[in-house]
Design an enzyme around this catalytic site. Structure first.
Site, PDB file in Angstrom:
ATOM      1  CG  ASP A  25      -8.092  -5.056  -3.405  1.00  0.00           C
ATOM      2  OD1 ASP A  25      -7.341  -5.157  -2.526  1.00  0.00           O
ATOM      3  OD2 ASP A  25      -9.314  -5.551  -3.380  1.00  0.00           O
ATOM      4  CG  ASP A  27      -2.077   3.222  -3.235  1.00  0.00           C
ATOM      5  OD1 ASP A  27      -1.563   3.202  -2.279  1.00  0.00           O
ATOM      6  OD2 ASP A  27      -3.082   3.485  -3.641  1.00  0.00           O
ATOM      7  CB  SER A  36       7.260   9.015   2.515  1.00  0.00           C
ATOM      8  OG  SER A  36       6.406   8.272   3.098  1.00  0.00           O
ATOM      9  CE  LYS A  37       5.263   4.070   6.446  1.00  0.00           C
ATOM     10  NZ  LYS A  37       4.365   5.103   5.901  1.00  0.00           N
ATOM     11  CB  CYS A  75      -1.016   0.063   0.929  1.00  0.00           C
ATOM     12  SG  CYS A  75      -1.878  -1.607   1.507  1.00  0.00           S
ATOM     13  CB  ALA A  76       3.635   1.816  -2.347  1.00  0.00           C
ATOM     14  CB  ALA A  77       0.060   5.779  -2.905  1.00  0.00           C
ATOM     15  N   PRO A  78       1.286   7.695  -0.680  1.00  0.00           N
ATOM     16  CG  PRO A  78       1.956   9.608   0.452  1.00  0.00           C
ATOM     17  CD  PRO A  78       1.217   8.192   0.785  1.00  0.00           C
ATOM     18  CB  CYS A 118      -0.971   6.460  10.983  1.00  0.00           C
ATOM     19  SG  CYS A 118      -2.192   6.597   9.959  1.00  0.00           S
TER      20      CYS A 118
END
Length: 713
Positions: free
Chosen positions: A207, A180, A154-155, A149-152, A286
């Protein structure tokens, strides 16, 4: 002050994008609020306080500090592009809020510096706790990595940096596949990844809970791709982001976590299925809520039947203040009703509340899970957001994947009927086998693959679910396009030309991109099952007048550090004063350069060149790091083809003042707008415009309604 190894992100499906007025974390600061007259949000939520007080995730005597920290603006943090560890002065934070950084006249110069350096990839505005998950993955350059689940992004950027830990290796054996589910957010991801100019990143759109198994070719046979490292930073309720996304205060309810728990568990399950034995997966949110955190991990561990274990990372990231995972919690509905066990849940509530949301009752099983090895970051402990991290190690295949998936191919002219496939599928289920069925469809995908084409050529129109991408076409071995390039730049025989690709199947090829050998393998073997948004680094661009100078393609700055080790011709070594001229003047005459440079270019044919600066140890006051620039030698002039922010970066490194007050700059731009546009058009002749990514990225900050971890500059 240097930050002591921290990090974080949020992917709440309920929150506005970063940079929107309602997402500002500092409206409560003195003089806060926005000029547009948005009402101040009261930072109170009785249900939130009741819920977390009852769960006891905050140590005794610290509740007041915890709530006070949540009501304070989040400090601005940044990470310098580097490898391996933060601190070592690679991650920094300031107690200034983002609003102050943007609005204060005294900080205008610093803010412009942040904007410019972020754009060219030298720093990332990333929240502190968002940096933790990639650090705990322990990435090495040979690792195959999936960011689910990469977006946006930064990681993802951190992961790419870790792959390139050895600066002398332009093609590390590892790669990152960044996924994503949101098509539009994928373009934010592309924008982030492109700043780092890596041939080892691929952005895909699936997905995450059903991301397909991929195949790779290993010594002529097909094998299923298992990843050495997986980052599983799942969508969450985002109550750890209250300091920057203040809408959470009024919108928070336990219902958010109850709705997301199932999706989070499905994504995490799919992740461990694709993890290699001995591999490491980091699960993170988060959110502070155990329903999204410990409950997901406990359920995953229970159904793994010993195939997974929580890693003890207590000795990693020393100095990071963390709370251990909890082993007891309760479930609460949004009306405040509590349930301690699944058997207490009435039948009319059993669609909202599921058995996997409750802690394990068997004390022996619970002890074996070692849930205390999870990490919960509380905001008041080190002035950050809230966060949760768990590190999982895969010791053996998952119980439902005991046998290695078998790849079954059906080739040739004979088409399989629906009944054939259905029967095979039923037999596989009956035999408890795990079979991947590869169907070769009538449009001759096998032939396309031989020709290096990844996917049929679709139209580039906006569809209901996003853009339909152009194909990825690898250059054939005997492509006549490559011979003039090879000769013009005297490319080394070791240059991996088989890794060059274009996005055009028919007509003139405008751009040439390059991927690593490993990503080429992935692309060629999975074109029909993967929706690839972007991959590769641009290395050459067609120049409209290039053919008359011996080569139709000029070098692209984005890929110059990848290409440079293979180029043996058309390299001009320049001194520091020459570099300053190249970066500050649009199209300087040759007479402005040093006599040594003039001699070197005198007998060189017109066309694309490499401009190389090597530091002189005998002159310690000069810039002490090498610079490689793309340029163009004309009959009477010499120019650099370098993007604006990269120019500013090099000039700063050389001590040249590049700051201009916004007001003066705007006045100048208004006066000479048409002239500047005309000049830019000339400068950019033959250069492509990254149209889709650029247009969408421009719109995204205002349109995307998903909370991000990037801190907008």
């Amino acid at each position: 002050p240097a930050l002591r190894a921290r990090g974080r992100r949020g992917a709440s499906i309920h929150q506005p994008a970063e940079g929107t007025p309602t997402g500002a974390a500092d409206q409560s600061a003195p003089g806060g609020g926005w000029a547009g007259g948005y009402p101040e949000i009261v930072k109170e939520n009785e249900l939130f306080e009741r819920y977390y007080r009852e769960l006891g995730i905050v140590p005794d005597g610290e509740w007041g500090d915890f709530m006070a920290a949540l009501r304070e603006p989040l400090p601005a943090t940044l990470r310098i592009t580097g490898y391996r560890r933060y601190p070592e002065e690679l991650a920094w934070h300031t107690n200034l809020s983002r609003k102050i950084l943007r609005k204060s006249p005294q900080l205008e110069k610093f803010h412009q510096f942040l904007v410019s350096e972020t754009e060219c990839g030298n720093i990332s505005r990333q929240e502190a706790v968002s940096m933790i998950p990639p650090l705990l993955l322990n990435v090495n350059p040979h690792h195959k990595i999936l960011d689910m689940c990469a977006a946006p992004g930064s990681k993802t950027a951190q992961l790419i940096e870790m792959l390139h830990a050895d600066m002398n290796d332009p093609f590390p054996k590892g790669f990152v596949i960044a996924n994503d589910v949101d098509n539009k957010r994928c373009y934010l991801l592309v924008h982030q990844a492109k700043r780092l100019n890596s041939p080892c990143i691929m952005v895909v759109n699936h997905d995450a809970s059903s991301i397909p198994n991929l195949q790779i070719d290993v010594d002529g046979r097909k094998e299923v791709l298992f990843y050495d490292r997986i980052l599983c930073d799942v969508p969450c309720s985002g109550d750890g982001t209250m300091r920057k996304n203040i809408d959470v205060w009024k919108k928070w309810t336990t219902q958010n976590s109850l709705q997301l728990h199932g999706l989070q568990l499905r994504i995490a399950t799919r992740g461990v299925e694709q993890l290699a034995e001995g591999g490491r997966m980091v699960y993170s949110t988060c959110s502070l809520n155990p329903i999204e955190n410990e409950a997901v991990i406990a359920s995953l561990l229970e159904k793994s039947q010993g195939a997974l274990e929580l890693a003890d990372v207590s000795s990693e990231l020393p100095g990071l203040k963390r709370m251990p995972g909890i082993t007891k919690w309760k479930v609460m509905l949004k009306d405040g009703q509590w349930f301690e066990e699944w058997k207490d849940v009435p039948s009319n509530r059993q669609t909202q509340i599921r058995p996997t949301m409750f802690p394990v009752k068997d004390e022996e099983k619970l002890k074996a899970m070692n849930l205390e090895r999870c990490l919960r970051i509380l905001p008041h402990h080190q002035n950050t957001g809230g966060f949760f991290v768990a590190v999982l190690i895969k010791k053996s295949p998952m119980p439902w994947n005991k046998s290695q998936p078998k790849v079954t191919s059906f080739k040739g002219a004979k088409m399989l009927s629906f009944n054939n496939v259905s029967q095979l599928f039923l037999e596989s289920l009956h035999d408890r086998k795990h079979t991947i069925i590869v169907l070769y469809l009538p449009f001759n995908t096998e032939q396309s693959k031989k020709e290096g084409v990844c996917g049929p050529p679709p139209s580039k129109k906006m569809k209901l679910f996003g853009f339909k991408e152009d194909p990825f076409v690898f250059l054939p071995e005997d492509d006549p396009l490559f011979l003039p390039i090879q000769k013009f730049y005297a490319l080394d025989p070791s240059f991996p030309k088989m890794n060059l690709l274009t996005r055009t199947q028919e007509g003139k090829k405008r751009q040439l991109y390059m991927v690593s050998k490993e990503l080429r393998n992935v692309l060629l073997n999975n074109s029909e099952k993967m929706k690839v948004i972007n991959t590769g680094i641009k290395v050459w661009s067609r120049n409209s007048d290039g053919e008359q100078f011996g080569c139709a393609f000029r070098l692209a700055q984005e890929g110059i550090y990848t290409l440079y080790p293979f180029i043996h011709a058309r390299i001009i070594n320049v001194c520091i004063e020459d570099v300053k001229i190249l970066l500050t003047q649009e199209n300087p005459f040759l007479s402005k350069f040093s006599s040594e440079t003039q001699k070197k270019v005198k007998d060189m044919a017109t066309g694309s060149i490499v401009l190389k600066y090597d530091p002189d140890p005998a002159k310690p006051d000069d810039l002490q790091c090498p610079i490689v620039l793309c340029g163009w030698q004309g009959k009477t002039s010499l120019r650099a083809f370098v993007p604006k922010n990269e120019r500013l970066h090099y000039l700063r490194m050389m001590g040249v003042e590049v700051f201009k007050a916004k007001r003066k700059e705007e006045e100048s731009q208004n006066k000479t707008g048409e002239e500047v546009q005309h000049r830019l058009a000339q400068t950019e002749e033959g250069m492509d415009v990254e149209d889709k990514e650029h247009d969408l990225v421009t719109k995204m900050e205002a349109e995307i309604v998903v909370c991000t971890n990037e801190l907008p500059v």
